[in-house]
Scaffold this active site. Sequence first.
Site, PDB file in Angstrom:
ATOM      1  N   ASN A   1      -3.058 -14.168   1.508  1.00 53.77           N
ATOM      2  CA  ASN A   1      -1.981 -13.435   0.868  1.00 53.77           C
ATOM      3  C   ASN A   1      -0.678 -13.798   1.567  1.00 53.77           C
ATOM      4  OD1 ASN A   1      -0.745 -11.613  -0.885  1.00 53.77           O
ATOM      5  ND2 ASN A   1      -1.206  -9.832   0.363  1.00 53.77           N
TER       6      ASN A   1
ATOM      7  N   ASN B   1      -1.336  -7.757   4.303  1.00 54.19           N
ATOM      8  CA  ASN B   1      -0.083  -7.965   3.606  1.00 54.19           C
ATOM      9  C   ASN B   1       1.023  -8.273   4.603  1.00 54.19           C
ATOM     10  OD1 ASN B   1       1.699  -8.023   1.326  1.00 54.19           O
ATOM     11  ND2 ASN B   1       0.391  -6.508   0.333  1.00 54.19           N
TER      12      ASN B   1
ATOM     13  N   ASP C   1       3.930  -2.822   1.620  1.00 52.79           N
ATOM     14  CA  ASP C   1       3.698  -4.187   1.142  1.00 52.79           C
ATOM     15  C   ASP C   1       4.377  -5.163   2.106  1.00 52.79           C
ATOM     16  OD1 ASP C   1       3.405  -6.532  -0.537  1.00 52.79           O
ATOM     17  OD2 ASP C   1       3.183  -5.199  -2.235  1.00 52.79           O
TER      18      ASP C   1
END
Length: 311
Positions: A107, A155, A205
């Site tokens: 990610n 994240n 996030d």
Amino acid sequence: MDYKCSSSDPPAMVVADLGDLCGECPVWDSEDGRLFWTDCVGLEFNCYDPRLDAAATVRKGIEIYGFRKAVTGGWVITNLSGAWLWDGQGELVPLVAEADGEPCPFNDCCTDVRGRLIAGTIFYAPGTDYRLGSLVVIDLDGSARILDGGYHLANGIGFSPNGATLYATDTVARRIYAYDYDAATGTASGKRVLVELPATEGIPDGLDVDEEGYLWSASWYGGCVNRFNPQGGLDRRLSVNAKQVSSAAFGGPDLADLYITTAGQSETLPVMPPGYDPSIGPFGGQLLRARPGVRGLARPLAAIRPRKRTS
């Protein structure tokens, strides 16, 4: 506490609207003078030139979840198949597909002061017995190893101004962790919970760190960017006119602009806060910019030079 914008600190304003399904990973290129970001769901790589106040899609049909500019030119990028080298024009060149025998669906990512790449893997699949992900470090020779595990959805990643503290986000756990980081060896220790958001708020996030050592963490489902002090306390909250705020990064010639990415495609997850309605927007899809009154830090370039394989 809620942060109220003042005349000296105006709210975030839209600077580009390319209809991002999931805008992510804004990166300022100080040499080029442009802001780059990715739409990881819409499969586009975009840029914004503040001198022209113009945005454009650089490449379509490319999956990028995270990226950093490389000292050799081009980019080191991460996606759900691993890490890659890309000159910005041709095809992707494989770099890393696994670490310590584990697959690497990557990610977000970040570079340390030596130019290593730190990236997080994700296997998150609600309703299933999914495996937990890891933080992975890609060393300067292109080899990869696991730094730490136990992540539901790895994240936003960042470093303190002196590079001695590593920050990493687990979005599903609603936590931002801090580690003691040894840049000489590329190892981390002393994992601790720095921030833990309540279930009534959005989920953390992407993030960036400013010159004062404070963390700016995008709040997906929260419609804001939270600024946390180095001890984990909420310092202030910058409102964004989008429900799905995905990431934030400093840019501009003086690194005093905070660029914020958002996502226009509504995502329904079991970690939504109570009362959140995924059927009513505005969800996002725009790139925004704010002037929060503090500067960011210059991000180190990726200095990865893979060893040549011998037949």
